[in-house]
Design a protein around this motif. Sequence first.
Motif, PDB file in Angstrom:
ATOM      1  N   LYS A 181       4.967  -6.922  49.652  1.00  0.00           N
ATOM      2  CA  LYS A 181       5.934  -7.467  48.697  1.00  0.00           C
ATOM      3  C   LYS A 181       6.425  -6.425  47.703  1.00  0.00           C
ATOM      4  N   SER A 182       5.796  -5.234  47.699  1.00  0.00           N
ATOM      5  CA  SER A 182       6.155  -4.191  46.737  1.00  0.00           C
ATOM      6  C   SER A 182       5.757  -2.837  47.311  1.00  0.00           C
ATOM      7  N   PHE A 183       6.184  -1.783  46.644  1.00  0.00           N
ATOM      8  CA  PHE A 183       5.770  -0.445  47.058  1.00  0.00           C
ATOM      9  C   PHE A 183       4.251  -0.296  46.964  1.00  0.00           C
ATOM     10  N   ASP A 184       3.680  -0.895  45.911  1.00  0.00           N
ATOM     11  CA  ASP A 184       2.231  -0.818  45.722  1.00  0.00           C
ATOM     12  C   ASP A 184       1.501  -1.493  46.887  1.00  0.00           C
ATOM     13  N   ASP A 185       1.991  -2.671  47.292  1.00  0.00           N
ATOM     14  CA  ASP A 185       1.403  -3.356  48.449  1.00  0.00           C
ATOM     15  C   ASP A 185       1.532  -2.494  49.703  1.00  0.00           C
ATOM     16  N   TYR A 186       2.656  -1.825  49.823  1.00  0.00           N
ATOM     17  CA  TYR A 186       2.897  -0.981  50.998  1.00  0.00           C
ATOM     18  C   TYR A 186       1.892   0.166  51.060  1.00  0.00           C
ATOM     19  N   VAL A 187       1.672   0.834  49.920  1.00  0.00           N
ATOM     20  CA  VAL A 187       0.717   1.944  49.866  1.00  0.00           C
ATOM     21  C   VAL A 187      -0.677   1.475  50.278  1.00  0.00           C
ATOM     22  N   LYS A 188      -1.090   0.324  49.746  1.00  0.00           N
ATOM     23  CA  LYS A 188      -2.425  -0.209  50.052  1.00  0.00           C
ATOM     24  C   LYS A 188      -2.540  -0.620  51.522  1.00  0.00           C
ATOM     25  N   ALA A 189      -1.487  -1.232  52.049  1.00  0.00           N
ATOM     26  CA  ALA A 189      -1.513  -1.688  53.438  1.00  0.00           C
ATOM     27  C   ALA A 189      -1.536  -0.507  54.413  1.00  0.00           C
ATOM     28  N   MET A 190      -0.808   0.545  54.094  1.00  0.00           N
ATOM     29  CA  MET A 190      -0.831   1.733  54.948  1.00  0.00           C
ATOM     30  C   MET A 190      -2.209   2.383  54.940  1.00  0.00           C
ATOM     31  N   GLN A 191      -2.880   2.318  53.791  1.00  0.00           N
ATOM     32  CA  GLN A 191      -4.243   2.853  53.699  1.00  0.00           C
ATOM     33  C   GLN A 191      -5.174   2.096  54.637  1.00  0.00           C
ATOM     34  N   VAL A 192      -5.005   0.776  54.707  1.00  0.00           N
ATOM     35  CA  VAL A 192      -5.800  -0.045  55.625  1.00  0.00           C
ATOM     36  C   VAL A 192      -5.557   0.387  57.066  1.00  0.00           C
ATOM     37  N   ASN A 193      -4.333   0.784  57.367  1.00  0.00           N
ATOM     38  CA  ASN A 193      -3.978   1.217  58.716  1.00  0.00           C
ATOM     39  C   ASN A 193      -4.195   2.712  58.945  1.00  0.00           C
ATOM     40  N   GLY A 194      -4.953   3.339  58.040  1.00  0.00           N
ATOM     41  CA  GLY A 194      -5.391   4.715  58.271  1.00  0.00           C
ATOM     42  C   GLY A 194      -4.455   5.811  57.834  1.00  0.00           C
ATOM     43  N   VAL A 195      -3.409   5.477  57.095  1.00  0.00           N
ATOM     44  CA  VAL A 195      -2.468   6.487  56.610  1.00  0.00           C
ATOM     45  C   VAL A 195      -2.473   6.489  55.090  1.00  0.00           C
TER      46      VAL A 195
END
Length: 287
Positions: A181-195
Amino acid sequence: MIGKGKSISHTKACMCYGWNQEKDAEIVFKEFLHGDSPDEFTREFKILQDQNYNCSKNTLSFIISPTIEDGKRLEPKDLSEITKRFIHEMKLGERQAIAFVHKDKEHKHIHLYVNRIDFRGVAYNDSFIGKRSQQAAEKVAERMGLTTVKQIQFEKEFNLKEIRTEIKRRHDLTMKQFQPKSFDDYVKAMQVNGVKVIPTINNQNKLQGFRFKFDGHNLKGSEVHRNMSLGNIGKKISGIHGARILKENNVSIKLTGKVVDLTPSLALKITKFIIKKAINKGIDIGY
């Protein structure tokens, strides 16, 4: 294999560095020299160098570096052969020369010093010596079955292409799986996916872009894929959630625990995208 070359004036200092026993140095090639120490090598060089007062940078210094894997299997006789062939390719025959191998690190490499002044007192033409050194190293590597710079570059480019593809795949998966829903959510979600996504923030505390760290690589979004610029990521998030990305404040956002500003151009780009999308769908976006 990499070759580097230049003309120098500090002959003795380089000889001492080449013969540095802390680097597990060993002489692998010696031509027209009788001494056994850096001082003696330097004095012998100077006898010829004194015949040419117009040349101040009168010693040629080269570094010849095989790849780490090639270096592991190269014996002193092989390193001597590399040096001889390199000298031949550089047309440096019939000159005083000495080469040391350094083995203190995993990356075995040769330091070669050649008297720029020949036995007639003539100075070697050092024009484009750096480029010619690399070309000579390439030829030697090819003829001895060693890895060349071109091969290394090809492997790097191939591996980088694979890395870019994988980061983009994980980006697409993140958007589909987590719908941030936000850039912050995106950063956290990408971390979960190993990036690991690293925000680029300038001195005015404005968010300028993202870098993507994965498998030892650190790439800008535009280097990964044209759809992974900050603006395109913002539009993608807005496409999923409408105006939420800019709902509270269209210039400031929370990101990794801090409040940062969007650049005016980025905020405008996302706002225009949201409005255009809303008009196309005929919905109220709450502005």
